[in-house]
Scaffold this active site. Sequence first.
Site, PDB file in Angstrom:
ATOM      1  N   GLU A  94       6.758  10.535  -0.283  1.00 12.05           N
ATOM      2  CA  GLU A  94       6.744   9.765  -1.525  1.00 12.05           C
ATOM      3  C   GLU A  94       5.603  10.262  -2.404  1.00 12.05           C
ATOM      4  O   GLU A  94       4.710  10.981  -1.952  1.00 12.05           O
ATOM      5  CB  GLU A  94       6.537   8.273  -1.248  1.00 12.05           C
ATOM      6  CG  GLU A  94       5.151   7.959  -0.707  1.00 12.05           C
ATOM      7  CD  GLU A  94       4.846   6.478  -0.572  1.00 12.05           C
ATOM      8  OE1 GLU A  94       5.777   5.660  -0.627  1.00 12.05           O
ATOM      9  OE2 GLU A  94       3.660   6.150  -0.410  1.00 12.05           O
TER      10      GLU A  94
ATOM     11  N   GLY B   7       0.822  -1.197   0.000  1.00  9.77           N
ATOM     12  CA  GLY B   7       0.000   0.000   0.000  1.00  9.77           C
ATOM     13  C   GLY B   7       0.859   1.251   0.000  1.00  9.77           C
ATOM     14  O   GLY B   7       2.060   1.216   0.281  1.00  9.77           O
ATOM     15  N   CYS B   8       0.233   2.375  -0.316  1.00  2.13           N
ATOM     16  CA  CYS B   8       0.970   3.637  -0.419  1.00  2.13           C
ATOM     17  C   CYS B   8       1.404   4.150   0.957  1.00  2.13           C
ATOM     18  O   CYS B   8       2.594   4.371   1.202  1.00  2.13           O
ATOM     19  CB  CYS B   8       0.144   4.675  -1.166  1.00  2.13           C
ATOM     20  SG  CYS B   8      -1.546   4.881  -0.545  1.00  2.13           S
ATOM     21  N   TYR B   9       0.441   4.323   1.860  1.00  2.00           N
ATOM     22  CA  TYR B   9       0.786   4.760   3.209  1.00  2.00           C
ATOM     23  C   TYR B   9       1.785   3.808   3.892  1.00  2.00           C
ATOM     24  O   TYR B   9       2.760   4.261   4.514  1.00  2.00           O
ATOM     25  CB  TYR B   9      -0.467   4.828   4.081  1.00  2.00           C
ATOM     26  CG  TYR B   9      -1.322   6.051   3.951  1.00  2.00           C
ATOM     27  CD1 TYR B   9      -0.815   7.334   4.166  1.00  2.00           C
ATOM     28  CD2 TYR B   9      -2.684   5.930   3.671  1.00  2.00           C
ATOM     29  CE1 TYR B   9      -1.630   8.454   4.079  1.00  2.00           C
ATOM     30  CE2 TYR B   9      -3.512   7.045   3.585  1.00  2.00           C
ATOM     31  CZ  TYR B   9      -2.974   8.307   3.793  1.00  2.00           C
ATOM     32  OH  TYR B   9      -3.791   9.409   3.722  1.00  2.00           O
ATOM     33  N   PRO B  10       1.542   2.478   3.843  1.00  2.76           N
ATOM     34  CA  PRO B  10       2.424   1.577   4.588  1.00  2.76           C
ATOM     35  C   PRO B  10       3.897   1.688   4.236  1.00  2.76           C
ATOM     36  O   PRO B  10       4.754   1.512   5.103  1.00  2.76           O
ATOM     37  CB  PRO B  10       1.882   0.186   4.234  1.00  2.76           C
ATOM     38  CG  PRO B  10       0.430   0.417   4.014  1.00  2.76           C
ATOM     39  CD  PRO B  10       0.372   1.741   3.303  1.00  2.76           C
TER      40      PRO B  10
END
Length: 339
Positions: free
Chosen positions: A311, A152-155
């Site tokens: 990111e 995932g993006c946040y993780p």
Amino acid sequence: MNKVKCAVLGGSGYTAVELLKILLRHPHAEVVAVTSRQEAGKPVSAVHPVLTNRFDLPMENLDPAALQAKGVECVFGCLPHGTSMEVIPPLLDLGMRVIDLSADYRLADPVVYAEWYKETHHDTANLEHAVYGLPELFANAIRGAKLVANPGCYPQTGILGLAPLIRANLIEREGIIIDSKSGVSGAGRTPKLSTLFPECNESVSAYGIGTHRHTPEIEQALSIVGDGPVQVIFTPHLMPMDRGIFSTIYATPRLPLDEGRLVKIYKEYYRGKPFVRVRDTLPATKDTAHTNYLDLYVKLVRGRILILAAEDNLVRGASGVAVQNFNLMFGFDETTALE
């Protein structure tokens, strides 16, 4: 060298168009099929005008046999969770390798998946063999994988931000705080009230407090890195910008540390990892926009360790790291088409 024939499933979304832009400049990849249930029959460029005169292949309904007939070797799944686990098994049975950008294969325990995603996992056989696709931590397993669960993006900001400290057992494993902000594209392309311009412009709001589905993903990866349980408090926020993620992470050291040693630990841990940049200056989302880089900054503040991570949520957070995984799986240089 023959190019690897690829298919992109769910071609109408933001991650799909970012993926196509990267694959079109990849010297060893050829996209031969793009599927979309809603947009079948339309040229890809009609749905994503940025690809006009660059990629005009018509979108089609998903048919595993048709993909096999086209010689597809690698499938990128840009489908919603719940849908991926229904369509991926036949593709694997036909010998295709799959990089799944949904959440369906990220959590190793189907009970945990059911708890956080509120539905039963229907492909536990393949879940058992799925590899979590975070190259900086699991590159060796990714190389030989048939099914990669794209992170995932946040993780990624939380996991890579904390991994050096967890690995060296330098911080307490409970009470870690991850405070994250994301651009509106992180919510996907499907219209929602909360992402309409009048609702989110000039406003910052938190959501998913204590219930966000990326929490167990972060904890699972860090528990593997640290060979023991890790617990985080993860709070995401919606920011009025198109793209980007910025996370501020707070951790409590287990023993006295000085800042110089901290920075050295991070730089040594990510030495040779081309897409993680340990910064000596404060990062910002604009520094990573439209790139596959994840920038980190670490500092001591009043006895706590503070980590900043930035990111691009669509590239590094999804499509870019998917291509990074593709490169590892098919034996290409990890940076191909990404720099």
